[in-house]
Scaffold this active site. Structure first.
Site, PDB file in Angstrom:
ATOM      1  N   GLN A 124     -53.610  32.716 -32.988  1.00  0.00           N
ATOM      2  CA  GLN A 124     -52.858  32.126 -34.104  1.00  0.00           C
ATOM      3  C   GLN A 124     -51.884  31.054 -33.622  1.00  0.00           C
ATOM      4  O   GLN A 124     -51.621  30.081 -34.340  1.00  0.00           O
ATOM      5  CB  GLN A 124     -52.122  33.205 -34.887  1.00  0.00           C
ATOM      6  CG  GLN A 124     -53.058  34.238 -35.501  1.00  0.00           C
ATOM      7  CD  GLN A 124     -54.145  33.591 -36.335  1.00  0.00           C
ATOM      8  OE1 GLN A 124     -53.873  32.746 -37.182  1.00  0.00           O
ATOM      9  NE2 GLN A 124     -55.395  33.981 -36.090  1.00  0.00           N
ATOM     10  N   HIS A 157     -42.689  30.618 -30.107  1.00  0.00           N
ATOM     11  CA  HIS A 157     -42.221  31.905 -29.592  1.00  0.00           C
ATOM     12  C   HIS A 157     -43.142  33.004 -30.122  1.00  0.00           C
ATOM     13  O   HIS A 157     -43.440  33.030 -31.321  1.00  0.00           O
ATOM     14  CB  HIS A 157     -40.779  32.152 -30.046  1.00  0.00           C
ATOM     15  CG  HIS A 157     -40.248  33.453 -29.554  1.00  0.00           C
ATOM     16  ND1 HIS A 157     -39.876  33.646 -28.241  1.00  0.00           N
ATOM     17  CD2 HIS A 157     -40.060  34.633 -30.172  1.00  0.00           C
ATOM     18  CE1 HIS A 157     -39.477  34.893 -28.089  1.00  0.00           C
ATOM     19  NE2 HIS A 157     -39.579  35.513 -29.239  1.00  0.00           N
TER      20      HIS A 157
HETATM   21  N1  NHR Z   1     -33.644  27.006 -24.454  1.00  0.00           N
HETATM   22  C1  NHR Z   1     -32.819  26.958 -25.494  1.00  0.00           C
HETATM   23  N2  NHR Z   1     -31.596  26.437 -25.300  1.00  0.00           N
HETATM   24  N3  NHR Z   1     -33.142  27.391 -26.730  1.00  0.00           N
HETATM   25  C2  NHR Z   1     -34.366  27.920 -26.937  1.00  0.00           C
HETATM   26  O1  NHR Z   1     -34.676  28.330 -28.149  1.00  0.00           O
HETATM   27  C3  NHR Z   1     -35.283  28.019 -25.862  1.00  0.00           C
HETATM   28  C4  NHR Z   1     -34.876  27.527 -24.614  1.00  0.00           C
HETATM   29  C5  NHR Z   1     -35.733  27.620 -23.506  1.00  0.00           C
HETATM   30  C6  NHR Z   1     -36.972  28.197 -23.632  1.00  0.00           C
HETATM   31  C7  NHR Z   1     -38.666  29.457 -24.921  1.00  0.00           C
HETATM   32  C8  NHR Z   1     -38.360  30.954 -24.982  1.00  0.00           C
HETATM   33  C9  NHR Z   1     -39.302  31.747 -25.797  1.00  0.00           C
HETATM   34  O2  NHR Z   1     -39.938  31.239 -26.695  1.00  0.00           O
HETATM   35  C10 NHR Z   1     -37.370  28.720 -24.862  1.00  0.00           C
HETATM   36  C11 NHR Z   1     -36.545  28.612 -25.979  1.00  0.00           C
HETATM   37  C12 NHR Z   1     -37.562  31.770 -21.400  1.00  0.00           C
HETATM   38  C13 NHR Z   1     -36.670  32.816 -21.528  1.00  0.00           C
HETATM   39  C14 NHR Z   1     -36.031  33.426 -20.304  1.00  0.00           C
HETATM   40  O3  NHR Z   1     -35.293  34.395 -20.420  1.00  0.00           O
HETATM   41  C15 NHR Z   1     -36.348  33.249 -22.790  1.00  0.00           C
HETATM   42  C16 NHR Z   1     -36.913  32.638 -23.906  1.00  0.00           C
HETATM   43  C17 NHR Z   1     -37.803  31.575 -23.769  1.00  0.00           C
HETATM   44  C18 NHR Z   1     -38.136  31.158 -22.506  1.00  0.00           C
HETATM   45  N4  NHR Z   1     -36.266  32.859 -19.091  1.00  0.00           N
HETATM   46  C19 NHR Z   1     -35.710  33.314 -17.816  1.00  0.00           C
HETATM   47  C20 NHR Z   1     -34.598  32.373 -17.324  1.00  0.00           C
HETATM   48  O4  NHR Z   1     -33.811  32.842 -16.489  1.00  0.00           O
HETATM   49  C21 NHR Z   1     -36.783  33.333 -16.751  1.00  0.00           C
HETATM   50  C22 NHR Z   1     -37.916  34.232 -17.101  1.00  0.00           C
HETATM   51  C23 NHR Z   1     -39.177  34.013 -16.267  1.00  0.00           C
HETATM   52  O5  NHR Z   1     -39.246  33.054 -15.464  1.00  0.00           O
HETATM   53  O6  NHR Z   1     -40.128  34.801 -16.447  1.00  0.00           O
HETATM   54  O7  NHR Z   1     -34.551  31.209 -17.729  1.00  0.00           O
HETATM   55  O8  NHR Z   1     -39.395  32.994 -25.593  1.00  0.00           O
HETATM   56  C1  GAR Z   2     -47.624  31.907 -25.300  1.00  0.00           C
HETATM   57  O1  GAR Z   2     -47.960  33.148 -25.884  1.00  0.00           O
HETATM   58  C2  GAR Z   2     -46.226  31.494 -25.724  1.00  0.00           C
HETATM   59  O2  GAR Z   2     -45.929  31.799 -27.054  1.00  0.00           O
HETATM   60  C3  GAR Z   2     -45.405  32.322 -24.800  1.00  0.00           C
HETATM   61  O3  GAR Z   2     -46.072  32.291 -23.571  1.00  0.00           O
HETATM   62  C4  GAR Z   2     -47.475  32.062 -23.786  1.00  0.00           C
HETATM   63  C5  GAR Z   2     -47.870  30.818 -23.044  1.00  0.00           C
HETATM   64  O4  GAR Z   2     -49.255  30.645 -23.047  1.00  0.00           O
HETATM   65  N1  GAR Z   2     -44.091  31.779 -24.683  1.00  0.00           N
HETATM   66  C6  GAR Z   2     -43.073  32.487 -24.258  1.00  0.00           C
HETATM   67  O5  GAR Z   2     -43.153  33.676 -24.028  1.00  0.00           O
HETATM   68  C7  GAR Z   2     -41.809  31.693 -24.080  1.00  0.00           C
HETATM   69  N2  GAR Z   2     -40.820  32.546 -23.527  1.00  0.00           N
HETATM   70  P1  GAR Z   2     -49.898  29.225 -22.707  1.00  0.00           P
HETATM   71  O6  GAR Z   2     -49.287  28.770 -21.401  1.00  0.00           O
HETATM   72  O7  GAR Z   2     -51.351  29.541 -22.542  1.00  0.00           O
HETATM   73  O8  GAR Z   2     -49.616  28.317 -23.837  1.00  0.00           O
END
Ligand code: NHR
Ligand code: GAR
Length: 199
Positions: free
Chosen positions: A173, A109
């Protein structure tokens, strides 16, 4: 050898860093790269690296997250992964999916959790006037961006930074941190690792 499945949504630069690290004496191998977006640039990169790929377009399932996840689960279960790595995967996962891989699903993240879970982390860090930013690798639990921290890397926020310039500095990083954490995790070491730009 531990089998690692990697889930992506975009360019897959973190996936490439993970897959490249898993050679030679490394305890893991990348056995699948799967995406919710059939156009994700990382799928072609994975195929070039000789890694099996799968795409399950979440848009075909409308608002039915469980049905999307059931379809995504098929190619994942077929490769019998020991560990699942989210690497720029952009779909929130339901508890049912997460619990299948409890204690063996990681995410990177782009913030210093517990600060800025969710989306648009870099702009939020800039708006808050943070002097430092960074990224976190954590275990995935049903609560978004909440699981135990396995590692963090910090970068300075510089004068004139935009969300894009900060994201680029953090991404460098991410490519160091995620392989370092995954290797330790596969070796059974869950003590967090902390990196900075200089060390
Ligand atoms: N799922 C769970 N249950 N727990 C976590 O910690 C998760 C996960 C799914 C993805 C990655 C995450 C991040 O690192 C991740 C961690 C997508 C969203 C989101 O709001 C939020 C956080 C992360 C990934 N997605 C929207 C949705 O409706 C769509 C957004 C888009 O398509 O641009 O799923 O930040
Ligand atoms: C990365 O910066 C990752 O940490 C972030 O998206 C980028 C993906 O780059 N992840 C999120 O924001 C998850 N919600 P990549 O496809 O080149 O690895």
């Amino acid at each position: 050898m531990k089998r690692v499945a990697i889930l992506i949504s975009g360019g897959g630069s973190n996936m490439v860093a993970l897959a490249r690290s898993m050679t030679g004496a490394h305890p893991g191998r990348a056995v699948l790269v799967a995406s919710n977006d059939p156009k994700a640039g990382g799928l072609a990169k994975a195929a070039e690296m000789g890694i099996a790929t799968a795409a399950v377009d979440h848009r075909a399932f409308g608002k039915d997250r469980a049905a999307f996840e059931a379809a995504l689960l098929e190619p994942i279960l077929a490769v019998e992964p020991d560990v699942v790595c989210l690497a720029g995967f952009m779909r929130v996962l339901t508890p049912g999916f997460v619990e299948r891989f409890a204690g063996r699903m990681l995410n990177i993240h782009p913030s210093l959790l517990p600060k800025y879970p969710g989306l648009h982390t870099h702009q939020r860090a800039l708006d808050a006037g943070e002097a430092q930013a960074g990224c976190t690798v954590h275990e995935v639990t049903p609560v978004l961006d909440d699981g135990p921290v396995l590692g963090q890397a910090r970068v300075p926020v510089l004068a004139g930074d935009t969300a894009d310039s900060l994201a680029a500095r953090v991404l460098v990083q991410e490519h160091r941190l995620y392989p370092a954490v995954l290797r330790r995790f596969l070796e059974g070491d869950r003590t967090p690792v902390f990196l900075s730009e200089t060390a």
